[in-house]
Write a protein that holds these residues in place. Structure first.
Motif, PDB file in Angstrom:
ATOM      1  N   ARG A  29       0.586  -1.607   0.360  1.00  0.00           N
ATOM      2  CA  ARG A  29      -0.033   0.115   0.110  1.00  0.00           C
ATOM      3  C   ARG A  29       0.680   1.520  -0.488  1.00  0.00           C
ATOM      4  NH1 ARG A  29      -5.107  -1.110   0.253  1.00  0.00           N
ATOM      5  NH2 ARG A  29      -5.724  -3.674   1.550  1.00  0.00           N
ATOM      6  N   ASP A  30       0.466   2.067  -1.096  1.00  0.00           N
ATOM      7  CA  ASP A  30       1.593   3.400  -0.791  1.00  0.00           C
ATOM      8  C   ASP A  30       1.397   4.365   0.313  1.00  0.00           C
ATOM      9  OD1 ASP A  30       1.990   5.524  -3.091  1.00  0.00           O
ATOM     10  OD2 ASP A  30       1.580   6.479  -1.625  1.00  0.00           O
ATOM     11  N   ILE A  31       2.255   4.924   0.803  1.00  0.00           N
ATOM     12  CA  ILE A  31       2.096   5.970   2.300  1.00  0.00           C
ATOM     13  C   ILE A  31       1.251   6.555   2.210  1.00  0.00           C
ATOM     14  CG2 ILE A  31       4.291   6.615   1.663  1.00  0.00           C
ATOM     15  CD1 ILE A  31       4.677   5.819   4.354  1.00  0.00           C
ATOM     16  N   SER A  84       2.014   5.349 -13.740  1.00  0.00           N
ATOM     17  CA  SER A  84       3.323   4.971 -14.221  1.00  0.00           C
ATOM     18  C   SER A  84       4.336   6.060 -14.518  1.00  0.00           C
ATOM     19  CB  SER A  84       4.304   3.567 -14.816  1.00  0.00           C
ATOM     20  OG  SER A  84       5.419   3.195 -13.853  1.00  0.00           O
ATOM     21  N   ASN A  85       4.375   6.671 -13.755  1.00  0.00           N
ATOM     22  CA  ASN A  85       5.256   8.159 -13.957  1.00  0.00           C
ATOM     23  C   ASN A  85       6.968   8.124 -14.301  1.00  0.00           C
ATOM     24  OD1 ASN A  85       3.179   9.730 -12.741  1.00  0.00           O
ATOM     25  ND2 ASN A  85       3.413   8.980 -11.086  1.00  0.00           N
ATOM     26  N   ILE A  86       7.322   8.294 -15.636  1.00  0.00           N
ATOM     27  CA  ILE A  86       8.677   8.295 -15.785  1.00  0.00           C
ATOM     28  C   ILE A  86       9.348   9.553 -16.243  1.00  0.00           C
ATOM     29  CG2 ILE A  86      10.182   7.771 -17.722  1.00  0.00           C
ATOM     30  CD1 ILE A  86       6.827   6.008 -17.885  1.00  0.00           C
ATOM     31  N   GLN A  92       7.675  11.498 -10.953  1.00  0.00           N
ATOM     32  CA  GLN A  92       8.299   9.890 -10.401  1.00  0.00           C
ATOM     33  C   GLN A  92       9.279  10.858  -9.670  1.00  0.00           C
ATOM     34  OE1 GLN A  92      11.240   7.170 -13.020  1.00  0.00           O
ATOM     35  NE2 GLN A  92      11.487   6.039 -11.875  1.00  0.00           N
ATOM     36  N   SER A  93       8.978  10.369  -7.950  1.00  0.00           N
ATOM     37  CA  SER A  93      10.229  10.889  -6.850  1.00  0.00           C
ATOM     38  C   SER A  93      10.901   9.399  -6.584  1.00  0.00           C
ATOM     39  CB  SER A  93       8.443  11.029  -5.773  1.00  0.00           C
ATOM     40  OG  SER A  93       8.101  10.170  -5.306  1.00  0.00           O
ATOM     41  N   VAL A  94      10.200   8.388  -6.587  1.00  0.00           N
ATOM     42  CA  VAL A  94      10.877   7.244  -6.263  1.00  0.00           C
ATOM     43  C   VAL A  94      12.018   6.521  -7.615  1.00  0.00           C
ATOM     44  CG1 VAL A  94      11.111   4.870  -4.855  1.00  0.00           C
ATOM     45  CG2 VAL A  94       9.807   6.870  -4.273  1.00  0.00           C
TER      46      VAL A  94
HETATM   47  P1  AMP Z   1       5.955   8.459  -7.509  1.00  0.00           P
HETATM   48  O1  AMP Z   1       6.297   9.906  -7.247  1.00  0.00           O
HETATM   49  O2  AMP Z   1       5.131   7.949  -9.027  1.00  0.00           O
HETATM   50  O3  AMP Z   1       7.601   8.184  -7.889  1.00  0.00           O
HETATM   51  O4  AMP Z   1       5.553   7.564  -6.398  1.00  0.00           O
HETATM   52  C1  AMP Z   1       6.304   7.172  -5.365  1.00  0.00           C
HETATM   53  C2  AMP Z   1       5.338   7.014  -4.947  1.00  0.00           C
HETATM   54  O5  AMP Z   1       5.539   5.207  -3.517  1.00  0.00           O
HETATM   55  C3  AMP Z   1       4.231   7.980  -3.551  1.00  0.00           C
HETATM   56  O6  AMP Z   1       3.419   7.971  -3.981  1.00  0.00           O
HETATM   57  C4  AMP Z   1       4.193   7.828  -2.575  1.00  0.00           C
HETATM   58  O7  AMP Z   1       3.230   7.356  -1.703  1.00  0.00           O
HETATM   59  C5  AMP Z   1       4.959   6.108  -2.591  1.00  0.00           C
HETATM   60  N1  AMP Z   1       6.342   6.215  -1.283  1.00  0.00           N
HETATM   61  C6  AMP Z   1       7.462   7.055  -0.767  1.00  0.00           C
HETATM   62  N2  AMP Z   1       7.758   6.242   0.265  1.00  0.00           N
HETATM   63  C7  AMP Z   1       6.792   5.050   0.702  1.00  0.00           C
HETATM   64  C8  AMP Z   1       7.320   4.113   1.278  1.00  0.00           C
HETATM   65  N3  AMP Z   1       8.050   3.603   2.422  1.00  0.00           N
HETATM   66  N4  AMP Z   1       6.013   3.430   1.943  1.00  0.00           N
HETATM   67  C9  AMP Z   1       4.653   2.786   0.517  1.00  0.00           C
HETATM   68  N5  AMP Z   1       4.797   4.475  -0.531  1.00  0.00           N
HETATM   69  C10 AMP Z   1       5.902   4.517  -0.453  1.00  0.00           C
END
Ligand code: AMP
Length: 112
Positions: A29-31, A84-86, A92-94
């Motif tokens: 689940r997304d945090i 999916s963000n690229i 994209q943050s991760v």
């Molecule tokens: P994006 O911004 O598309 O790269 O998505 C990254 C997602 O990861 C975001 O929706 C964040 O809320 C989620 N996220 C970041 N850290 C965590 C975590 N520790 N557990 C679950 N989701 C996370």
């Protein structure tokens, strides 16, 4: 990758709210949920984004889409969005490939 957040989640070094796991992928689940149901599906092996999908890793991606369909169904979703963000401009943050699965509310189009 040793400094990758989602590699650490895949390895169990950082806890997550898992909804599915096998040897290829993990769904959790997304945090910061953006819908009543919002989970992420990631490959356990590091892939930076959709832009890094290759013939070699494509079988894992096909598997992930089967997991998305089955997990969404098991969580009671019959209508949902897969995103999916690229890259940074797209949000994209991760930098580890992940598919957002969002459902349980009305969606607008186009996305912002
Ligand atoms: P994006 O911004 O598309 O790269 O998505 C990254 C997602 O990861 C975001 O929706 C964040 O809320 C989620 N996220 C970041 N850290 C965590 C975590 N520790 N557990 C679950 N989701 C996370």
């Amino acid at each position: 990758m040793s400094d990758c957040l989602f590699c650490k989640i895949a390895a169990g070094e950082i806890p997550s709210a898992k909804v599915y796991e096998d040897e290829v992928c993990l769904a959790f689940r997304d945090i910061d949920p953006q819908a009543p149901t919002h989970f992420l599906v990631i490959p356990k092996a590091h892939i930076g984004s959709v832009a890094e999908i290759t013939p070699e890793n494509a079988p894992a991606i096909a598997h992930i889409f089967q997991v998305i369909a089955r997990t969404a169904r098991e969580l009671g979703l019959d209508s949902y969005r897969v995103v999916s963000n690229i890259g940074a401009q797209a949000g994209q943050s991760v930098p580890h490939l992940h598919f957002h699965v969002l459902g349980g509310r009305d969606m607008t189009w186009p996305p912002g």
